[in-house]
Design a protein around this motif. Structure first.
Motif, PDB file in Angstrom:
ATOM      1  N   ILE A 173      -0.878   1.176  -2.081  1.00  0.00           N
ATOM      2  CA  ILE A 173       0.560   1.388  -2.283  1.00  0.00           C
ATOM      3  C   ILE A 173       1.058   2.372  -1.232  1.00  0.00           C
ATOM      4  O   ILE A 173       0.544   3.483  -1.116  1.00  0.00           O
ATOM      5  CB  ILE A 173       0.851   1.945  -3.691  1.00  0.00           C
ATOM      6  CG1 ILE A 173       0.420   0.935  -4.760  1.00  0.00           C
ATOM      7  CG2 ILE A 173       2.336   2.273  -3.838  1.00  0.00           C
ATOM      8  CD1 ILE A 173       0.556   1.463  -6.176  1.00  0.00           C
ATOM      9  N   TYR A 174       2.060   1.967  -0.452  1.00  0.00           N
ATOM     10  CA  TYR A 174       2.619   2.834   0.580  1.00  0.00           C
ATOM     11  C   TYR A 174       3.588   3.851  -0.031  1.00  0.00           C
ATOM     12  O   TYR A 174       3.408   5.052   0.093  1.00  0.00           O
ATOM     13  CB  TYR A 174       3.365   2.008   1.627  1.00  0.00           C
ATOM     14  CG  TYR A 174       2.507   1.028   2.385  1.00  0.00           C
ATOM     15  CD1 TYR A 174       1.387   1.444   3.091  1.00  0.00           C
ATOM     16  CD2 TYR A 174       2.834  -0.328   2.405  1.00  0.00           C
ATOM     17  CE1 TYR A 174       0.609   0.539   3.795  1.00  0.00           C
ATOM     18  CE2 TYR A 174       2.062  -1.239   3.105  1.00  0.00           C
ATOM     19  CZ  TYR A 174       0.949  -0.805   3.798  1.00  0.00           C
ATOM     20  OH  TYR A 174       0.183  -1.704   4.481  1.00  0.00           O
ATOM     21  N   LEU A 176       7.234   4.202  -3.072  1.00  0.00           N
ATOM     22  CA  LEU A 176       8.178   3.641  -4.026  1.00  0.00           C
ATOM     23  C   LEU A 176       9.575   4.080  -3.617  1.00  0.00           C
ATOM     24  O   LEU A 176       9.769   5.233  -3.206  1.00  0.00           O
ATOM     25  CB  LEU A 176       7.899   4.136  -5.444  1.00  0.00           C
ATOM     26  CG  LEU A 176       6.686   3.596  -6.209  1.00  0.00           C
ATOM     27  CD1 LEU A 176       5.377   4.033  -5.564  1.00  0.00           C
ATOM     28  CD2 LEU A 176       6.730   4.079  -7.651  1.00  0.00           C
ATOM     29  N   LYS A 177      10.522   3.180  -3.741  1.00  0.00           N
ATOM     30  CA  LYS A 177      11.897   3.506  -3.383  1.00  0.00           C
ATOM     31  C   LYS A 177      12.833   3.130  -4.522  1.00  0.00           C
ATOM     32  O   LYS A 177      12.775   2.017  -5.045  1.00  0.00           O
ATOM     33  CB  LYS A 177      12.319   2.775  -2.109  1.00  0.00           C
ATOM     34  CG  LYS A 177      13.746   3.101  -1.672  1.00  0.00           C
ATOM     35  CD  LYS A 177      14.143   2.337  -0.420  1.00  0.00           C
ATOM     36  CE  LYS A 177      15.577   2.671  -0.015  1.00  0.00           C
ATOM     37  NZ  LYS A 177      15.998   1.893   1.186  1.00  0.00           N
ATOM     38  N   THR A 184      11.574  -0.287  -6.181  1.00  0.00           N
ATOM     39  CA  THR A 184      10.738  -1.226  -5.439  1.00  0.00           C
ATOM     40  C   THR A 184       9.444  -0.542  -5.031  1.00  0.00           C
ATOM     41  O   THR A 184       9.461   0.549  -4.456  1.00  0.00           O
ATOM     42  CB  THR A 184      11.456  -1.740  -4.176  1.00  0.00           C
ATOM     43  OG1 THR A 184      12.700  -2.337  -4.554  1.00  0.00           O
ATOM     44  CG2 THR A 184      10.600  -2.778  -3.464  1.00  0.00           C
ATOM     45  N   HIS A 186       6.383  -0.678  -2.605  1.00  0.00           N
ATOM     46  CA  HIS A 186       5.987  -1.249  -1.317  1.00  0.00           C
ATOM     47  C   HIS A 186       4.470  -1.101  -1.174  1.00  0.00           C
ATOM     48  O   HIS A 186       3.955   0.022  -1.155  1.00  0.00           O
ATOM     49  CB  HIS A 186       6.694  -0.530  -0.170  1.00  0.00           C
ATOM     50  CG  HIS A 186       8.180  -0.726  -0.153  1.00  0.00           C
ATOM     51  ND1 HIS A 186       8.818  -1.544   0.754  1.00  0.00           N
ATOM     52  CD2 HIS A 186       9.153  -0.216  -0.957  1.00  0.00           C
ATOM     53  CE1 HIS A 186      10.124  -1.522   0.522  1.00  0.00           C
ATOM     54  NE2 HIS A 186      10.354  -0.726  -0.507  1.00  0.00           N
ATOM     55  N   LYS A 188       0.534  -3.124   0.349  1.00  0.00           N
ATOM     56  CA  LYS A 188      -0.038  -4.009   1.367  1.00  0.00           C
ATOM     57  C   LYS A 188       0.166  -5.476   1.014  1.00  0.00           C
ATOM     58  O   LYS A 188       0.336  -6.321   1.889  1.00  0.00           O
ATOM     59  CB  LYS A 188      -1.532  -3.717   1.532  1.00  0.00           C
ATOM     60  CG  LYS A 188      -1.838  -2.416   2.244  1.00  0.00           C
ATOM     61  CD  LYS A 188      -3.338  -2.242   2.451  1.00  0.00           C
ATOM     62  CE  LYS A 188      -3.641  -0.939   3.179  1.00  0.00           C
ATOM     63  NZ  LYS A 188      -5.097  -0.754   3.387  1.00  0.00           N
ATOM     64  N   GLY A 190       2.661  -6.749  -0.626  1.00  0.00           N
ATOM     65  CA  GLY A 190       4.059  -7.156  -0.714  1.00  0.00           C
ATOM     66  C   GLY A 190       4.914  -6.138  -1.446  1.00  0.00           C
ATOM     67  O   GLY A 190       4.498  -5.002  -1.686  1.00  0.00           O
ATOM     68  N   ARG A 191       6.114  -6.564  -1.803  1.00  0.00           N
ATOM     69  CA  ARG A 191       7.050  -5.696  -2.514  1.00  0.00           C
ATOM     70  C   ARG A 191       7.252  -6.196  -3.937  1.00  0.00           C
ATOM     71  O   ARG A 191       7.328  -7.396  -4.179  1.00  0.00           O
ATOM     72  CB  ARG A 191       8.392  -5.643  -1.780  1.00  0.00           C
ATOM     73  CG  ARG A 191       8.308  -4.957  -0.418  1.00  0.00           C
ATOM     74  CD  ARG A 191       9.680  -4.784   0.199  1.00  0.00           C
ATOM     75  NE  ARG A 191      10.323  -6.066   0.471  1.00  0.00           N
ATOM     76  CZ  ARG A 191      11.559  -6.196   0.930  1.00  0.00           C
ATOM     77  NH1 ARG A 191      12.297  -5.120   1.162  1.00  0.00           N
ATOM     78  NH2 ARG A 191      12.067  -7.388   1.162  1.00  0.00           N
ATOM     79  N   TYR A 217      12.469   8.575  -3.342  1.00  0.00           N
ATOM     80  CA  TYR A 217      11.188   8.175  -2.758  1.00  0.00           C
ATOM     81  C   TYR A 217      10.003   8.894  -3.398  1.00  0.00           C
ATOM     82  O   TYR A 217      10.057  10.096  -3.660  1.00  0.00           O
ATOM     83  CB  TYR A 217      11.157   8.469  -1.252  1.00  0.00           C
ATOM     84  CG  TYR A 217      11.985   7.537  -0.406  1.00  0.00           C
ATOM     85  CD1 TYR A 217      11.432   6.381   0.135  1.00  0.00           C
ATOM     86  CD2 TYR A 217      13.327   7.822  -0.143  1.00  0.00           C
ATOM     87  CE1 TYR A 217      12.198   5.527   0.921  1.00  0.00           C
ATOM     88  CE2 TYR A 217      14.097   6.977   0.638  1.00  0.00           C
ATOM     89  CZ  TYR A 217      13.527   5.828   1.168  1.00  0.00           C
ATOM     90  OH  TYR A 217      14.284   4.982   1.945  1.00  0.00           O
ATOM     91  N   LYS A 237       7.253   3.166   9.320  1.00  0.00           N
ATOM     92  CA  LYS A 237       8.278   3.498   8.336  1.00  0.00           C
ATOM     93  C   LYS A 237       8.489   5.003   8.271  1.00  0.00           C
ATOM     94  O   LYS A 237       7.535   5.783   8.232  1.00  0.00           O
ATOM     95  CB  LYS A 237       7.862   2.979   6.954  1.00  0.00           C
ATOM     96  CG  LYS A 237       8.892   3.228   5.867  1.00  0.00           C
ATOM     97  CD  LYS A 237      10.150   2.410   6.071  1.00  0.00           C
ATOM     98  CE  LYS A 237      11.145   2.649   4.943  1.00  0.00           C
ATOM     99  NZ  LYS A 237      12.395   1.876   5.137  1.00  0.00           N
TER     100      LYS A 237
END
Length: 256
Positions: A173-174, A176-177, A184, A186, A188, A190-191, A217, A237
């Motif tokens: 997991i990169y 959350l927004k 959402t 984000h 690896k 997908g979203r 974020y 990003k």
């Protein structure tokens, strides 16, 4: 290189070979990973020992051999921390009373369709992730699974996409927004968009790995590869760091 999407891993314990294969084929078709089928409790215990990362087990109550499905479930409870669902075509009171004693996470009467078994799996994962096993067997086959559930088990989070859950390891997991009442994730693979506030999903993530950088974020700090001014870099990003969170964020990074 495309990273494969981890799937929910399922073990099927069913002594009718053709039925076990049919269940396996149906689960595979709806994006679950079947790690094996076992016709007896002894074989099931062997497969569990060989596959300790199995996420859920489907167990027929009536099994051939020295141990039936209820006795197998008792052994699983004693030695492992794995949720299980009972499958049965029997509904006599004595059997149900015995089954209640091992606290199944869901219960399905045969015959069942793909939607019923998929929903039962989702319900079981939800109960297990919240550590609230069903104290009463589910008597209805008309399950209503929540549309916006986030399930956290072991080192992963299960995020709902279309009609099934996808397993997303925390490390993948990169960030959350948040956007108004939507959030959402984000990753690896997908979203994933949810109709819920950021705080609710944040609560399911390990606090030593994910950090709030801004009211909108939450970032996986293990994947931050740089920063400049009030921005963190995750690959290409840029994630903003607000004044309110700046001190907590940048104390994690040591500069020379």
């Amino acid at each position: 290189m495309i990273t494969p999407i981890p799937k929910v891993k399922i073990l099927i314990v069913e002594d009718e070979i053709l039925l076990a294969q049919d269940i396996s084929n149906r689960l595979t078709a709806i994006e679950y990973e079947v790690i094996g089928t076992a016709p007896t409790a002894i074989k099931a215990l062997k497969l569990i020992a060989e596959n300790p990362d199995v996420d859920i087990i489907l167990i027929d109550i009536i099994l051939k051999g020295n141990l039936d499905g209820i006795e197998l479930a008792g052994l699983i409870n004693a030695k492992y921390n794995i949720p299980f669902i009972f499958l049965t075509s029997h509904s006599d009171n004595q059997l149900i009373e015995r089954a209640k004693g091992v606290y199944p996470y869901a219960y399905i009467l045969k015959p069942f369709n793909d939607k019923q078994v998929s929903t039962a799996i989702e319900l079981a994962l939800l109960n297990f992730s919240k550590k609230t096993p069903e104290k009463e067997l589910l008597k209805s086959r008309n399950f209503n699974a929540p549309d916006n559930q986030v399930l956290q088990i072991k080192d992963s989070i299960f995020l709902k996409k279309d009609h099934h859950f996808e397993r997303v390891p925390f490390k993948d997991i990169y960030f959350l927004k948040a956007d108004s009442n939507y959030c959402t994730v984000h990753a690896k693979s997908g979203r994933f968009m949810y109709s819920m506030v950021l705080k609710k999903i944040e609560a399911e993530l390990p606090s030593n790995q994910f950090l709030r950088t801004h009211r909108s974020y939450v970032v996986n700090i293990d994947l931050v590869n740089g920063f400049e001014g009030n921005m963190l870099f995750l690959g290409e990003k840029k994630i903003p760091v607000s004044k309110a969170h700046r001190k907590d964020v940048f104390k994690l990074f040591h500069t020379i």
